[in-house]
Design a protein around this motif. Structure first.
Motif, PDB file in Angstrom:
ATOM      1  N   THR A 115       0.796  -1.303   0.038  1.00 20.58           N
ATOM      2  CA  THR A 115       0.199   0.120  -0.025  1.00 20.58           C
ATOM      3  C   THR A 115       0.986   1.144   0.151  1.00 20.58           C
ATOM      4  O   THR A 115       1.924   1.133   0.712  1.00 20.58           O
ATOM      5  CB  THR A 115      -0.817   0.294   1.408  1.00 20.58           C
ATOM      6  N   ALA A 116       0.531   2.250  -0.727  1.00 20.47           N
ATOM      7  CA  ALA A 116       1.581   3.543  -0.773  1.00 20.47           C
ATOM      8  C   ALA A 116       0.798   4.546  -1.271  1.00 20.47           C
ATOM      9  O   ALA A 116      -0.162   4.427  -2.137  1.00 20.47           O
ATOM     10  CB  ALA A 116       2.617   2.885  -1.773  1.00 20.47           C
ATOM     11  N   SER A 117       1.237   5.625  -1.086  1.00 23.16           N
ATOM     12  CA  SER A 117       0.774   6.881  -1.548  1.00 23.16           C
ATOM     13  C   SER A 117       2.021   7.775  -2.244  1.00 23.16           C
ATOM     14  O   SER A 117       3.028   7.461  -1.505  1.00 23.16           O
ATOM     15  CB  SER A 117      -0.126   7.750  -0.522  1.00 23.16           C
ATOM     16  N   SER A 118       1.916   8.557  -3.080  1.00 24.94           N
ATOM     17  CA  SER A 118       2.697   9.199  -3.461  1.00 24.94           C
ATOM     18  C   SER A 118       2.568  10.490  -4.323  1.00 24.94           C
ATOM     19  O   SER A 118       1.518  10.574  -4.537  1.00 24.94           O
ATOM     20  CB  SER A 118       3.636   8.157  -4.730  1.00 24.94           C
ATOM     21  N   ALA A 168      10.424  16.584  -8.962  1.00 25.99           N
ATOM     22  CA  ALA A 168      10.982  16.059  -7.660  1.00 25.99           C
ATOM     23  C   ALA A 168       9.729  14.899  -7.260  1.00 25.99           C
ATOM     24  O   ALA A 168       8.578  15.311  -7.532  1.00 25.99           O
ATOM     25  CB  ALA A 168      11.117  17.166  -6.606  1.00 25.99           C
ATOM     26  N   GLY A 169       9.907  13.934  -6.714  1.00 27.81           N
ATOM     27  CA  GLY A 169       8.892  13.167  -6.258  1.00 27.81           C
ATOM     28  C   GLY A 169       8.445  13.299  -4.594  1.00 27.81           C
ATOM     29  O   GLY A 169       8.355  12.570  -3.803  1.00 27.81           O
ATOM     30  N   SER A 170       8.222  14.560  -4.518  1.00 28.49           N
ATOM     31  CA  SER A 170       7.677  15.163  -3.254  1.00 28.49           C
ATOM     32  C   SER A 170       7.104  16.374  -3.520  1.00 28.49           C
ATOM     33  O   SER A 170       7.476  17.252  -4.506  1.00 28.49           O
ATOM     34  CB  SER A 170       8.928  14.987  -2.153  1.00 28.49           C
TER      35      SER A 170
END
Lengths: 464, 451
Positions: free
Chosen positions: B45-48, B70-72
Motif C-alpha cells: 500500500t502506498a501513496s506518492s 521532484a518526487g515530493s
C-alpha cells in the motif's frame, strides 16, 4: 556525507515494523538525483533534473510480505510506513522489538568525475560533437538524436538481522540514434555508451565512435533486403549476443521463477542444460559495467556466480526472500527499481566465458547463415522456455563471407534447445549495456560474450 | 477548487520577470495484492506525490525551456525544482517553435472517471478477490499445475496543471484490475495463459471471467507444435490487435512526424490502409480506461479521427509539435508522470467496429493462424522503417475452425503492408488498459517463420 537517516531512527523503525509479530523487517532509504540532456536536429531541446527521495519498508511474516513506501523521511513518516507494512501480521505479536544494527558498511562510488561536477555546457558540447560526427558520415543521415543521462543513487539499507549498508551508485549513459533516408524508406541506427561510472567514460573519442557506429548502421541498412524466414545458422558478434543468454536461460535461472516451478530449469541443477562450450556467469562485481553493484538493494555484497559450467547447471540466482526459504545465502541478486518497489531476483552482468575459436574463422566456416552485429532486446516465457530477441544490424553469410545487410526482425527459439546449439565460441569478448524489465520494474544490466555460432535458429523475416 | 490546483497556483506566484512557468502536480494512492496458495504473498500500500516544473523564456531568437521534477511536494523539493528548471533553461537552444500551451477555448468533456468505492472498499475484500482468483484458476481445470501470479491492484490518481499563460486543469481517475497467469501441464509440457479484468472500481471486476480466460488460454495451448514456415492470413485476437493499434498510434504522433521518425510523414490524404480501417483517438469516450478530460498540457482532450475508410486524415499534436507543423494542438499531449515532459501521443485508440463476430471471421478466412499472444514487440517492431516481426503463440485455423495450438514461431510483414492487408475488422471490441481497445483483426500476407 551524512547518513540519509540516523542509525537509532532506523533501529526504532525496524522495531516498530516487527511489533505485530513479523519475522523479518527491512528499511531501504534512497535519495536519487538524475539529470538528462537531449539534442534533436542540433537543437538542445531539453535539460531536465530530478530528485526522488523516500523509503520502502517491508515486513515478512511466514509466506507473506507486507510493503509500504513513503517520501516522508522524518521519524514520524517512517514509523507510519512501518505500521502500514506490518499490517499483514495479523496475529498481534509481542510489541515493539529491540533491533541492533551492526556497524555501517559504506561502499564508495566508482565515479572519478561525479555528475554534479560537470558543467552543463560541457555536456552540450559532447552532444553536438556526436551530432557532427554522425552527420559527417553521409548525406543520407536525415535525423540525429543524442541523449545524455546520469544518475546518482545514494541508499541505505538496514534489516532486522543487523545488516546495515550504504552505497553511492553513479551511472552515466549516452545514446546516439540516427535515421537514414533513401529511395526505399527510412532505416535506423543506434549505439549506447553506458557504465556504472562517472562522466570520465564519455571521452570525445568514445562519443565519436558511438556516433559513427549509429550513422553507419543506418546508412548500411538502406540497402537491406528482407531477412530470411526459417531455420539457419546464426553467428552473433561479440558483446551483443549476451542478450541471448539473458533471455534463453538468465530469467529462467532466477530463484523466484524456480521456487514457483515456473521455469523450465526447475530441478535441473547438476544436469547438462547446454553445449559444453557454455560457461555462463552472472557477475555483480564486474567493475564499472552497467549492471555492476558493490552491494545489492538488500545489503548483500555483489558477487560472481557461475550459473552454468561447461554445459552443466551449477546454481540459480537468489535474493534474500527466496534464499531464506531454501535455508541458504543470497547470491547478491536482490534488486529493485527504486524505494517504491519490492526487491526481487534480478540479473546483474550476465556473460558467457570466452572460448578458443577465432571470430573470423567462425564466419569463414559458415557456408550459409545470418551474421548478427547488433541485438535490440528480447523477451522470454520462463515457464515454456520460448524466447525471442531482435536483430537491429545483421547480414547474410554466403560461402563464409559476410554479404548483404538485412532488415530488422526477431529470432525465436526455446531456451534449453538453443543452448545445446552453441557450436563455436571465439575469444573476442565484450559487454553491452541494457535495461531489463520484469514484473513492472526496470533495472540496468550488462550482457556479454565473444563471437559465437548457433548451429540453427528460427529467423523471423519475410523472405523465403 | 482542488487543493492540488490551489497549490499549483501558489507556486506560479513565484514567477519572475517575463518568464513563463508551467506546474504539473500529481498525487496517487495504490494498493497491490498478490495471492499464492491461498495466502497473501505480497501486500503493498502506498501513496506518492510529485511535481514537474517547466520554465520558459521568450527571447528574440525564440524561446528556451528548462525542466525539473521532484518526487515530493514539500517546500524544499519544490524550491529546488524551480531553481534547477531555471538553470537548465539557460542551456536550451533558442527555438521559435517552443511554447507552452495557451487556453484554446475548447470545453472539456464531462466525464466521471473516478469511482469513490475504490477508496471505501475494505482491504480485506480486495485481498479476498486475489485469493478467490487464484482458487478459481487452480480449480478451473485439473491440468492447471501452477498459478504463477494472481494479482489484485487499484489506484486513485489526481493531477493539476497550471501555467502563467492561464491554463488551469485538474483531473482524477481510478482503476482496479485483477490479472492472473496460469501454467497448465498435460504430463509432457507446460503452457501458460493470462487472464485479466479491468474496471474503475473492484465492484466492476469479473474475477470468474479473468480466471476462465487464463485457464482456457493455458489449457488449449497444450500440445502446441512448431509448424512449417508459410505465408497466410493471421487473425489477431482483441488483445494482440490492441497492441498493433498502439504501435500504429506511435507513428501517428505529430512529434514523430515532425522529427522525421514516422513512415506516415507527408502522406495525409493518401490511402494508407484497407477501406475497412477507421481509427479514432478519443479520450472523451469514457469506455476507454485511459479516458481523460485534459491532456498533459492542460488542454481539453478531444475526439480525433486519424484514419478514415483507409485514408490518412490527421496526426495528433501537442503545442510544440503543432507549431513546428504549422497547425494547432489537438489536445494530445501525453506525459509520463512527473519526470516526463509533454509530447504528442495517442491516448485512447479504437477502430470503428466491423460487422462480423470472431466465428464469422474464422469462417471467411478459412485457413490461417489465430494469434493469442505476442512477444518481442519492443525488439522486433521498428516504427520508423515499419519492419514488423514478433514471436507469437496461437492456434491454426482450418476450414474456419480453431485447430491445433502452435508456438515458437514469428509472424512478420511491414506495418505499411499490414494496414493495407486488413481483410476483416471484428465487432467484438474489448476495452483494455493501455492506450488502445482491440477487436479481432484479420490481416493477409503474413510470413510465418517456423521449422
Amino acid at each position: 556525507m551524512s547518513p540519509l537517516v540516523e542509525q537509532d531512527v532506523l533501529q526504532r523503525v525496524l522495531g516498530t515494523a516487527l511489533e505485530r509479530g513479523g519475522e523479518f523487517a527491512e528499511v531501504f532509504v534512497e535519495d536519487r538525483t538524475t539529470s538528462s540532456a537531449m539534442l534533436d536536429q542540433r537543437r538542445v531541446e531539453e535539460l531536465s533534473s530530478g530528485r526522488d527521495r523516500g523509503a520502502g519498508i517491508r515486513v515478512v511474516v511466514g509466506e507473506t510480505t507486507g510493503f509500504a513506501h513513503t517520501a516522508d523521511l522524518s521519524e514520524r513518516g517512517l514509523l507510519a510506513a512501518a505500521q502500514a507494512a506490518a499490517a499483514v501480521a495479523r496475529e498481534g505479536g509481542g510489541g515493539v522489538r529491540e533491533i541492533k544494527l551492526s556497524d555501517l558498511i559504506d561502499y564508495p562510488s566508482l565515479a572519478e568525475t561525479a555528475p554534479g561536477d560537470v558543467a552543463k555546457a560541457k555536456k552540450i558540447e559532447l552532444l553536438l560533437h556526436a551530432d557532427d560526427v554522425a552527420r559527417s558520415e553521409g548525406n543520407s543521415i536525415s535525423q540525429v538524436q543524442v541523449a545524455l543521462g546520469d544518475s546518482t543513487r545514494n541508499f541505505v539499507v538496514a534489516n532486522s538481522d543487523g545488516v546495515f549498508a550504504a552505497d553511492h551508485q553513479v551511472r552515466t549513459r549516452f545514446n546516439v540514434s540516427c535515421v537514414a533516408t533513401g529511395d526505399g524508406g527510412m532505416q535506423t541506427g543506434y549505439r549506447p555508451i553506458a557504465g556504472t561510472r562517472g562522466f570520465e567514460i564519455l571521452t570525445a573519442d568514445a562519443v565519436a565512435e558511438a556516433a559513427r557506429g549509429a550513422a553507419r548502421q543506418a546508412i548500411t541498412k538502406l540497402d537491406a533486403r528482407p531477412a530470411p524466414s526459417g531455420d539457419l545458422p546464426v553467428v552473433l558478434a561479440g558483446g551483443t549476443g549476451g542478450i541471448l543468454f539473458h533471455e534463453a536461460c538468465g530469467h529462467g535461472l532466477e530463484a523466484d521463477a524456480i521456487l514457483k516451478q515456473a521455469s523450465v530449469y526447475t530441478g535441473r541443477v547438476g544436469q547438462l542444460v547446454a553445449s559444453p562450450l557454455v560457461t555462463l556467469v552472472d557477475d555483480g562485481t564486474a567493475t564499472g559495467e552497467w549492471g555492476y553493484l558493490a552491494v545489492d538493494d538488500e545489503g548483500r555484497p555483489g558477487s560472481r556466480n557461475v550459473l552454468i559450467e561447461n554445459g552443466a547447471l551449477t546454481d540459480y540466482m537468489w535474493d534474500y526472500l527466496r534464499a531464506r526459504k531454501e535455508g541458504r545465502a543470497s547470491s547478491g541478486n536482490g534488486r529493485r527499481q527504486s524505494y517504491q518497489h519490492l526487491p526481487m531476483v534480478r540479473m546483474t552482468n550476465t556473460y558467457l566465458l570466452e572460448g578458443d575459436s577465432d571470430a573470423d574463422e567462425i564466419v569463414a566456416q559458415t557456408p550459409l547463415g545470418v551474421y548478427v552485429a547488433q541485438l535490440g532486446g528480447g523477451q522470454v516465457n520462463t515457464a515454456t522456455g520460448d524466447f525471442v530477441f531482435g536483430m537491429t544490424a545483421a547480414f547474410l553469410i554466403e560461402n563464409g563471407q559476410i554479404t548483404a545487410p538485412l532488415r530488422d526482425c526477431n529470432l525465436i527459439g526455446n531456451g534449453p534447445d538453443v543452448l545445446q546449439r552453441v557450436d563455436a565460441v571465439a575469444s573476442d569478448f565484450s559487454m553491452m549495456p541494457g535495461t531489463c524489465g520484469k514484473d513492472g520494474q526496470s533495472v540496468p544490466v550488462g550482457c556479454g560474450q565473444a563471437t559465437m555460432r548457433l548451429s540453427g535458429m528460427t529467423i523471423g523475416g519475410t523472405a523465403s | 477548487m482542488s487543493d492540488l490546483l490551489a497549490e499549483a497556483e501558489r507556486i506560479l506566484e513565484s514567477a519572475r520577470g517575463s518568464e513563463e512557468i508551467e506546474i504539473y502536480l500529481s498525487r496517487g494512492v495504490d494498493t497491490e495484492v498478490r495471492a499464492f496458495q491461498g495466502e497473501i504473498e505480497q501486500l503493498s500500500t502506498a501513496s506518492s506525490a510529485g511535481i514537474g516544473v517547466r520554465v520558459l523564456h521568450d527571447n528574440e531568437g525564440g524561446a528556451q525551456v528548462g525542466t525539473a521534477w521532484a518526487g515530493s511536494l514539500d517546500a524544499e523539493a519544490i524550491d529546488d525544482a524551480l531553481r534547477e528548471a531555471r538553470d537548465n533553461m539557460r542551456f536550451a537552444t533558442e527555438d521559435e517553435f517552443v511554447a507552452f500551451a495557451r487556453p484554446d477555448g475548447v470545453a472539456p468533456a464531462r466525464l466521471q472517471l473516478t469511482d469513490p468505492s475504490v477508496s471505501t472498499t475494505p482491504l480485506d475484500e480486495k485481498i479476498a478477490m486475489a485469493v478467490e482468483l487464484e482458487r478459481l484458476v487452480r480449480d478451473g481445470d485439473s491440468r492447471i499445475r501452477q498459478v504463477e501470479s494472481a494479482d489484485y491492484s487499484d489506484y486513485v490518481a489526481e493531477a493539476a496543471i497550471a501555467s502563467t499563460l492561464g491554463v488551469r486543469a485538474t483531473y482524477e481517475r481510478s482503476g482496479a484490475y485483477v490479472s492472473v497467469e496460469a501454467i497448465a501441464n498435460d504430463g509432457k509440457d507446460d503452457q501458460t495463459g493470462w487472464g485479466l479484468s479491468a474496471g474503475r472500481a473492484p465492484r466492476e471486476l469479473d474475477v470468474q471471467k479473468a480466471a476462465n480466460d487464463a485457464v482456457s488460454r493455458a489449457t488449449r495451448m497444450l500440445g502446441a507444435v512448431k509448424p512449417a514456415s508459410m505465408k497466410c492470413t493471421a487473425v489477431f485476437d482483441p488483445r494482440t490487435a490492441a497492441t498493433l493499434l498502439a504501435i500504429i498510434g506511435g507513428s501517428l504522433s505529430g512529434e514523430a512526424v515532425v522529427r522525421g521518425r514516422s513512415f506516415f510523414a507527408n502522406r495525409i490524404g493518401e490511402e494508407v490502409a484497407s477501406p475497412l480501417f477507421t481509427l479514432l483517438d478519443d479520450p472523451t469516450d469514457p469506455r476507454h480506461f485511459s479516458a481523460s478530460t485534459f491532456d498533459g498540457e492542460g488542454l481539453a482532450c478531444r475526439r480525433n479521427v486519424m484514419i478514415e475508410d483507409g485514408q490518412l486524415k490527421a496526426f495528433v499534436y501537442d503545442t510544440v509539435s503543432a507549431r513546428r507543423a504549422g497547425t494547432s494542438s489537438t489536445g494530445s499531449a501525453v506525459r509520463g508522470g512527473i519526470a516526463g515532459s509533454p509530447s504528442a501521443g495517442c491516448r485512447a485508440l479504437a477502430l470503428l467496429p466491423g460487422e462480423l463476430d470472431q466465428a464469422e471471421i474464422f469462417a471467411r478466412v478459412g485457413n490461417g493462424i489465430y494469434v493469442e499472444s505476442l512477444t518481442g514487440v519492443h525488439s522486433g517492431v521498428n516504427p520508423i522503417s515499419g519492419d514488423f516481426s514478433v514471436g507469437i503463440t496461437g492456434l491454426m485455423i482450418r476450414d474456419g475452425q480453431l485447430c491445433e495450438p502452435v508456438r515458437e514461431i514469428t509472424v512478420a510483414s511491414t506495418l505499411q503492408r499490414m494496414l493495407l492487408d486488413v481483410m476483416y475488422v471484428g465487432n467484438d471490441v474489448e476495452w483494455l488498459p493501455g492506450s488502445a481497445a482491440g477487436q479481432s483483426l484479420a490481416i493477409s500476407g503474413i510470413a510465418v517463420s517456423g521449422s
